[in-house]
Design a protein around this motif. Structure first.
Motif, mmCIF file in Angstrom:
data_model
loop_
_atom_site.group_PDB
_atom_site.id
_atom_site.type_symbol
_atom_site.label_atom_id
_atom_site.label_comp_id
_atom_site.label_asym_id
_atom_site.label_seq_id
_atom_site.Cartn_x
_atom_site.Cartn_y
_atom_site.Cartn_z
ATOM 1 N N ARG A 293 -3.781 7.292 -6.996
ATOM 2 C CA ARG A 293 -3.880 6.891 -8.317
ATOM 3 C C ARG A 293 -3.512 8.104 -9.427
ATOM 4 N N ARG A 329 1.325 6.335 -6.169
ATOM 5 C CA ARG A 329 1.564 5.362 -7.182
ATOM 6 C C ARG A 329 1.895 5.953 -8.563
ATOM 7 N N ASN A 451 -7.594 -6.132 -7.856
ATOM 8 C CA ASN A 451 -8.419 -5.925 -8.854
ATOM 9 C C ASN A 451 -7.459 -6.298 -10.074
HETATM 10 C C1 PEP Z 1 -5.829 -3.004 -8.491
HETATM 11 O O1 PEP Z 1 -5.409 -3.497 -9.498
HETATM 12 O O2 PEP Z 1 -5.948 -3.643 -7.548
HETATM 13 C C2 PEP Z 1 -5.480 -1.607 -8.163
HETATM 14 C C3 PEP Z 1 -5.931 -1.127 -6.843
HETATM 15 O O3 PEP Z 1 -5.068 -0.678 -8.990
HETATM 16 P P1 PEP Z 1 -6.154 -0.387 -10.211
HETATM 17 O O4 PEP Z 1 -7.858 -0.596 -10.043
HETATM 18 O O5 PEP Z 1 -6.048 0.995 -10.481
HETATM 19 O O6 PEP Z 1 -5.646 -1.055 -11.544
#
Ligand code: PEP
Ligand code: MG
Length: 567
Positions: A293, A329, A451
């Motif tokens: 991230r 990412r 998520n």
């Molecule tokens: C998600 O959205 O599942 C994800 C892995 O990204 P983040 O939690 O950083 O939004």
């Protein structure tokens, strides 16, 4: 029983020690000899740096470099030209050093406090910590020292600041209870790193618990039992024994391949937020990085990292992982992740607004620096680029066009990069899921972000407690979406992983095996439990569970069924 947020998967019992800190109080006054006052401030800064370096060294030995970095960040903050100049300017206008420092820190705190996400709140904690320690130095107040607590102490404190945590001697601490802090706070990070049982955000803990009380701290459940009965103590002892046994059993999965009971090999990689986390991923036997991230590189600072700084960060992870896959990412800013200096517009619906790839494509200079850093770093390992929050094919094409422009520039300048670098997308919006067949023709891989996919599919803010009853990956709609995405990837023969929290959920794992997921990207601490769970399923047994689960009509039914089958 008191309830809070359990942040480390540990439990402990001991005697409470309540720490109440001395507050730095001073009389605001006007100074006439401003150059002497500036000198006094500068001497305090020198002392602050000296003391912080000692603390950082100490914490680096006890908890690790990542934790020490938090404190080194405080040194960078106080040395920040803008901050130091502003303080000196105020002193030159007659403010005393204490007031000038407080004014400037408070204005930063004011700006950052508007953002509600936890990471920015953490920055607020950092500045509060820095302010308090600088004030104590200016006022000659000794810092609270928790390095000499007796054995078996349950530390009970309003908030565990990063500087204070440096003093912790983990072998004497049976548990930590704080009144403030959440899962991503520094107290949480440190407790996890030191494997200390911790329950945070326990309301009024320092007044409800008294010095010397016997306390059970259950970090696995977020529960605190004060003065437990004999029965409760016996129950705790059995639970702890089982917990330790389970932990030691997991050790036998270190070094093993990740495969199902019938020998189907899967990839088990880690989610990280900064280059230091890659060490943890390796220690926990992760087979690569499934999600870096990068927005974390942009946080806790006052301006964006340069291309060079980013290049060094990405390169270091690529080198550490030594040929193993590293999916990085690109900047996923916005929504719950505000970065104040990027000046994101204030929006009515930030989760539906100008964020992630949308923001990046609108701020090409910033994005090109990141993409160039990624391409340059790709010469040093197996880096893959991943685009977040994709909703339409045009976004993918626009990013790919930028990548090919940068490749031409690099060719012209004779700079090395991986010409076949893979570009993939996160599938985390209903739109991307619905066009997964189209996207699969355009990219090298998918990673399912459950998520956000859950948030957007269920139309439920992932941080809103009032609607959290709807936020579950086990809703039939989300499960169907996941199944569909994997199927589309398989149809086009592209690699498909999952990097949302659900990838480590023992209840979901049989479904993911059955659907045909190739890669599970989980937090470092979940690697071994995930490997163990995967190894207990055959394709056939997973198919049977999946078929049954996919016929159920509510999340509750699915959960009730999968609870029985989880391994
Ligand atoms: C998600 O959205 O599942 C994800 C892995 O990204 P983040 O939690 O950083 O939004
Ligand atoms: Mg996401």
């Amino acid at each position: 029983m008191l309830k809070g947020i359990g942040v480390s998967n540990e439990m402990g019992m001991g005697k409470a020690v309540i720490i109440k800190e001395e507050q730095p109080i001073y009389e605001k006054h006007t100074v006439s000899n401003t150059s002497d006052e500036v000198k006094r401030f500068e001497q305090a800064v020198d002392k602050f740096i000296e003391k912080t370096n000692v603390l950082a060294e100490r914490i680096s030995k006890s908890a690790g470099e990542k934790e020490a970095e938090i404190l080194r960040g405080h040194i960078l903050m106080i040395q920040d030209v803008f901050m130091a100049d502003e303080i000196k300017k105020q002193i030159e206008n007659g403010e005393c050093a204490e007031a000038a420092l407080e004014n400037v820190c408070d204005s930063f705190i004011g700006i950052l406090s508007v953002a509600e996400d936890e990471l920015t709140q953490q920055r607020v904690t950092d500045i509060c910590d820095l302010k308090k320690r600088m004030l104590k130095i200016l006022l000659n107040i000794e810092e609270t020292d928790i390095s000499t607590l007796p054995e078996n102490t349950v530390l009970c404190i309003n908030e565990l600041t990063p500087s204070m945590t440096a003093g912790i001697d983990a072998k004497n601490i049976a548990g930590i209870i704080t009144e403030i802090g959440g899962t991503t706070s520094h107290s949480a990070i440190l407790a996890k790193a030191l494997e200390i049982p911790a329950v945070l955000s326990v309301k009024d803990a320092t007044s409800l618990i008294k010095n010397g009380d016997t306390v059970i701290v259950d970090g696995t459940k977020g529960e605190v039992i004060v003065s437990p009965s004999e029965n409760e103590q016996a129950e705790y002892k059995t639970k702890k024994e089982n917990h330790l046994k389970e932990k030691s059993e997991l050790q036998k999965y270190i070094g093993l391949e990740t495969k199902t009971a019938d020998g189907h090999k899967l990839e088990l990689v880690c989610n990280i937020g900064n280059p230091k986390d890659a060490d943890k991923a390796l220690q926990c036997d992760g087979e690569g990085i499934g999600l870096f991230r990068t927005e974390f590189l942009f946080m806790s600072r006052l301006q964006a990292p340069t291309e060079e700084e980013q290049f060094e960060a990405y390169k270091s992870v690529a080198i550490k992982m030594n040929g193993k896959p590293v999916i990085i990412r690109t900047l996923d800013v916005g929504g719950d992740k505000d970065i104040p200096y990027l000046n994101l517009p204030k929006e009515e619906n930030p989760f539906l607004g100008y964020r992630a790839v949308r923001y990046c494509l609108g701020n090409k200079q910033l994005y090109m620096a990141q993409l160039k850093a990624l391409l340059r770093a790709s010469a040093f390992g197996n880096i893959k680029i991943m685009i977040p929050m994709v909703t339409c094919i045009e976004e993918v094409r626009a990013v790919k066009a930028l990548i090919s422009d940068i490749k031409k520039q690099l060719d012209n300048d004779g700079i090395a990069y991986n010409k076949d670098i893979q570009v993939g997308v996160m599938i985390e919006t209903p739109s991307a899921s619905l066009i997964a067949d189209i996207l699969a023709k355009e990219v090298d891989f998918f990673s399912i972000g459950t998520n956000d996919l859950t948030q957007y599919t269920m139309v439920v803010d992932r941080g809103n407690a009032d609607v959290s009853y709807l936020y579950s990956v086990f809703n039939p709609s989300v499960l169907r979406s996941v199944q569909h995405i994997i199927k589309c990837a398989k149809n086009e023969n592209i690699f498909v992983g999952m990097c949302g929290e659900a990838a480590a959920d023992k209840m979901l794992i049989p479904l993911l095996i059955s659907f045909g997921l190739d890669e599970f990207s989980v937090s470092a601490t979940s690697v071994l439990t995930t490997r163990k769970s995967i190894s207990s399923w055959t394709k056939q047994s997973a198919d049977e569970v999946a078929q049954k689960a996919m016929q159920l009509t509510t999340a509750d039914e699915v959960i009730a069924y999968l609870k029985q089958t989880a391994r």
